[in-house]
Design a protein around this motif. Structure first.
Motif, PDB file in Angstrom:
ATOM      1  N   LYS A   1       3.861   1.526  -4.829  1.00  0.00           N
ATOM      2  CA  LYS A   1       3.432   2.729  -5.563  1.00  0.00           C
ATOM      3  C   LYS A   1       2.379   3.505  -4.782  1.00  0.00           C
ATOM      4  O   LYS A   1       2.359   4.739  -4.783  1.00  0.00           O
ATOM      5  N   LYS A   2       1.493   2.781  -4.096  1.00  0.00           N
ATOM      6  CA  LYS A   2       0.429   3.431  -3.321  1.00  0.00           C
ATOM      7  C   LYS A   2       1.005   4.189  -2.122  1.00  0.00           C
ATOM      8  O   LYS A   2       0.576   5.305  -1.815  1.00  0.00           O
ATOM      9  N   ILE A   3       1.976   3.568  -1.440  1.00  0.00           N
ATOM     10  CA  ILE A   3       2.556   4.180  -0.242  1.00  0.00           C
ATOM     11  C   ILE A   3       3.531   5.294  -0.608  1.00  0.00           C
ATOM     12  O   ILE A   3       3.521   6.373  -0.006  1.00  0.00           O
ATOM     13  N   ASP A   4       4.392   5.024  -1.600  1.00  0.00           N
ATOM     14  CA  ASP A   4       5.405   6.015  -1.987  1.00  0.00           C
ATOM     15  C   ASP A   4       5.687   5.931  -3.485  1.00  0.00           C
ATOM     16  O   ASP A   4       6.516   5.134  -3.930  1.00  0.00           O
ATOM     17  N   PRO A   5       4.984   6.743  -4.298  1.00  0.00           N
ATOM     18  CA  PRO A   5       5.186   6.716  -5.755  1.00  0.00           C
ATOM     19  C   PRO A   5       6.617   7.057  -6.181  1.00  0.00           C
ATOM     20  O   PRO A   5       7.035   6.722  -7.293  1.00  0.00           O
TER      21      PRO A   5
ATOM     22  N   SER B   1       2.268  -2.629  -6.569  1.00  0.00           N
ATOM     23  CA  SER B   1       1.107  -1.768  -6.317  1.00  0.00           C
ATOM     24  C   SER B   1       1.160  -1.189  -4.907  1.00  0.00           C
ATOM     25  O   SER B   1       0.846  -0.002  -4.688  1.00  0.00           O
ATOM     26  N   ILE B   2       1.543  -2.025  -3.943  1.00  0.00           N
ATOM     27  CA  ILE B   2       1.669  -1.570  -2.555  1.00  0.00           C
ATOM     28  C   ILE B   2       2.696  -0.448  -2.447  1.00  0.00           C
ATOM     29  O   ILE B   2       2.452   0.598  -1.816  1.00  0.00           O
TER      30      ILE B   2
ATOM     31  N   LYS C   1       1.284  -7.310  -7.017  1.00  0.00           N
ATOM     32  CA  LYS C   1       0.691  -6.754  -5.806  1.00  0.00           C
ATOM     33  C   LYS C   1       1.730  -5.979  -5.002  1.00  0.00           C
ATOM     34  O   LYS C   1       1.426  -4.910  -4.439  1.00  0.00           O
TER      35      LYS C   1
END
Length: 311
Positions: free
Chosen positions: A286-290, A283-284, A280
């Motif tokens: 990657k979602k905010i800053d890949p 994922s957080i 998790k």
């Protein structure tokens, strides 16, 4: 709390050493002796002598007889470092090996190695038999070491080699174990004991056993990893830190740093999560800053709110 309990009731540590000695003895006496796969050290040397005597000298008795002079030598060379717990550890493990094999002088025992499940494993699933032996051996030794006991043998020789010649204990133990395993392989070949499998094959099994049991000893002493620390470098550190605190209910720390390539000042976000939360967290991020730069590290123990203590 746990450490205070052991200090107030040291008998609990001796109970743990007893339990570890019994588990270790099952690994050697029940799974490995008749399989002719040697674990190294004094135990392996004793098994080789057991084979040379046409199985007349009990393995446990031989382990004890070899350990006594090593124990005395260790006390003379190293002082009282190898105290009562060492004597207690190798004496109990020696007793349990012969007792579980039904070969303890004047007492006999259980002869667990002759039970049908063990016989079936020897004939039909030899690799699993060795894996079980390695597991019992490694877990038993790990428990003994964790509660400040030892089984003497190569531990004492390694400590003396470090004192006299400056050889690191890990290297010394590896050299001793390798020598014992090769010697046992030659004994098995010389005595013609290798029937279903060649002496070379049994020697390779022994080296495999050594690796597995050593890893288990480390796992018991250090504990299995149950948490991960993450170092996060991102242009969106504030958003990531807030998400960690809000979505995972975990703390985060910002450490000031300077990138040597760009010479730019920035903050590194550091957090610790459980293994279940790691997916998790990633994922957080990657979602905010890949494009965030993230390194993940194993954590053996965490002392603080939200994490359990090790035993």
């Amino acid at each position: 709390m746990t450490e205070n309990l052991y200090k107030e009731h040291p008998v609990l540590e001796y109970i743990a050493i007893t339990f570890g000695a019994a588990i270790m003895a099952i690994g050697i006496g029940v799974f490995l002796v008749d399989a002719q796969v040697v674990p190294g050290g004094v135990s392996g040397l004793s098994m080789a002598i057991h084979y040379l005597s046409s199985n007349k000298i009990p393995v446990g008795v031989m382990i004890w007889l070899l350990n006594v002079p090593l124990y005395i030598w260790g006390i003379k060379e190293l002082g009282k470092e190898f105290g009562i717990r060492t004597f207690y550890g190798f004496t109990l493990s020696s007793f349990f090996i012969d007792f579980f094999r039904g070969e303890f002088p004047f007492i006999g025992g259980f002869s667990l190695q002759n039970t049908q499940p063990i016989k079936d494993l020897q004939q039909n699933d030899f690799l699993f038999l060795i894996l079980l032996g390695a597991a019992f051996l490694g877990i038993g030794l790990g428990i003994i070491f964790k509660f400040k006991g030892t089984t003497a043998g190569s531990d004492i020789v390694a400590a003396i080699m470090q004192k006299r010649f400056g050889i690191k204990p890990g290297m010394a133990i590896m050299m001793i174990d390798f020598f014992v395993i090769i010697t046992a392989g030659l004994v098995i070949e010389f005595k013609g004991l290798a029937v279903d499998r060649s002496a070379i094959t049994l020697t390779l099994y022994a080296l495999f056993l050594l690796f597995i049991s050593a890893r288990l000893v480390d796992a018991i002493i250090d504990g299995f990893d149950y948490a991960r620390s993450a170092y996060i470098i991102s242009e969106k550190n504030e958003e990531i830190a807030q998400a960690i605190m809000n979505d995972l209910s975990r703390g985060a720390t910002a450490i000031k740093a300077r990138g040597l390539y760009t010479n730019a000042e920035r903050e590194v976000v550091v957090t610790v999560v459980t293994l279940k939360e790691l997916g998790k967290l990633l994922s957080i991020i990657k979602k905010i800053d890949p494009k965030a730069f993230v390194t993940i590290h194993n954590v053996h123990e965490v002392m603080g709110e939200g994490f359990r203590r090790r035993i």
